[in-house]
Design a protein around this motif. Structure first.
Motif, PDB file in Angstrom:
ATOM      1  N   LEU A 156     130.253  11.803   8.301  1.00 50.33           N
ATOM      2  CA  LEU A 156     130.994  12.957   8.800  1.00 50.33           C
ATOM      3  C   LEU A 156     130.075  14.023   9.390  1.00 50.33           C
ATOM      4  N   ALA A 164     133.039  15.174  14.244  1.00 51.00           N
ATOM      5  CA  ALA A 164     134.034  14.683  13.294  1.00 51.00           C
ATOM      6  C   ALA A 164     134.915  15.805  12.738  1.00 51.00           C
ATOM      7  N   TRP A 165     134.595  17.056  13.128  1.00 55.99           N
ATOM      8  CA  TRP A 165     135.248  18.204  12.513  1.00 55.99           C
ATOM      9  C   TRP A 165     136.057  19.018  13.517  1.00 55.99           C
ATOM     10  N   THR A 182     138.018  17.763   8.652  1.00 54.37           N
ATOM     11  CA  THR A 182     137.817  16.517   9.388  1.00 54.37           C
ATOM     12  C   THR A 182     139.026  16.195  10.266  1.00 54.37           C
ATOM     13  N   GLN A 184     139.652  13.064  10.971  1.00 53.95           N
ATOM     14  CA  GLN A 184     140.163  11.856  10.334  1.00 53.95           C
ATOM     15  C   GLN A 184     140.778  12.207   8.980  1.00 53.95           C
TER      16      GLN A 184
END
Length: 332
Positions: A156, A164-165, A182, A184
């Motif tokens: 991450l 990823a953020w 995140t 995801q």
């Protein structure tokens, strides 16, 4: 002028001087309360930072907390430091201050433990029984700091980017600032996080380096400069307002710290009714602080529980808390 008038004049002058002194003292305290000295690197943190920290010797550990303006609190732990020998019994707390390059700790009545620090590396003193001790300053490191992500992990944050953020951004040191989550979403997982708390000697309570790691954006493990404090459920390592850590493993500010979290999401039946609570096992700086704890519901500010995955949030709380080496392994 007669004696009565003279006496009244003196009393009036004394009263005026007393009120003036009181107002000056209150003004000084108010100004101090508003101070917001914040340091992000040890080289800039000043003399108080050099005194604060952890000192250890034979069957005794002391955590020295900086309180600003050359004032400190020493917390004595019998057996050793938390997570490294402390017997878990009552702690002894003594306030102290620096004068003439020496930091001295003593009780108001002169009884009990006493100690002094003269070089920022050695603490000497006597117990309440008069036995002498000498403790050396140490800088502890988490055994999982720098842990490499295993095969199959989702990285991450590794310092290269914050892609990823959602809303993620880095500073000039390539550290991830708090205040993002995140993109995801995750169900069951193990999570590794490393965090750095600022040195804010004049701050108190929840204002002293506040952030948090949210599992599924629902359940927070508190991030806070709680070095030397009691280890309550709203302090570092607490599952926020739900469960206090078994031991307060918070290192001094400006030390890299780790959380290693094993998380199992809440379970729901086909009708959407919760049948099992979420469960978390947490290690702080390598020491177990929660084991298979059932989280009864979302913590403060957490999203509602649902039978759906959720984000990892690194809470932004107006404090410069930073993260590195963040990775997660999904449990299938």
């Amino acid at each position: 002028m007669n004696a009565t008038v003279t006496s009244i004049t003196r009393r009036s002058l004394l009263c005026t001087l007393t009120v003036a002194s009181l107002l000056t003292a209150l003004s000084a305290r108010a100004a101090e309360a508003k101070r917001d000295d914040t340091f992000l690197e040890a080289k800039d943190a000043g003399a108080d930072f050099q005194v604060q920290g952890e000192y250890v010797g034979e069957k005794l550990g002391v955590q020295v907390i900086a309180l600003g303006n050359e004032r400190f609190r020493a917390v004595f732990h019998q057996g050793g430091l938390p997570g490294a020998g402390w017997d878990g019994q009552a702690k002894i707390e003594i306030d102290g201050a620096t004068a003439d390059r020496k930091t001295t700790f003593a009780t108001a009545d002169g009884k009990g433990y006493s100690a002094e620090i003269t070089d920022g590396t050695t603490l000497t003193g006597k117990t309440d029984a008069g036995a002498s001790f000498t403790l050396k300053k140490i800088l502890r490191e988490s055994p999982t700091a720098g842990a490499k992500p295993p095969v199959g992990a989702v990285v991450l944050f590794d310092g290269s980017n914050a892609d990823a953020w959602a809303g993620g951004h880095t500073d000039k040191r390539n550290l991830l600032a708090s205040g993002s989550k995140t993109k995801q979403l995750f169900g069951d997982f193990t999570l590794h996080v490393e965090f750095l708390l600022p040195f804010r000697p004049f701050a108190r309570g929840q204002g002293r380096g506040n952030s948090g790691v949210y599992m599924q954006d629902r359940y927070e493990v508190q991030v806070l400069d709680s070095f030397g404090l009691k280890g309550l459920n709203n302090e570092c390592g607490g599952i926020y307002t739900k469960a206090a850590p078994r031991v307060n493993m918070c290192f001094p500010p400006l030390s890299w710290q780790t959380y290693d979290i094993d998380f199992t999401a809440a379970r729901f039946d086909d009708a959407g009714k919760k049948t099992k609570n979420a469960i978390a096992t947490v290690k702080h700086n390598g020491v177990l602080i929660h084991e298979q704890y059932e989280i009864p519901g979302p913590t403060g500010g957490g999203a509602p529980e649902k039978p759906t995955p959720g984000a990892i949030q690194l809470q932004g709380h107006g404090n410069p808390v930073f993260y590195r080496n963040v990775w997660i392994v999904e449990k299938k």
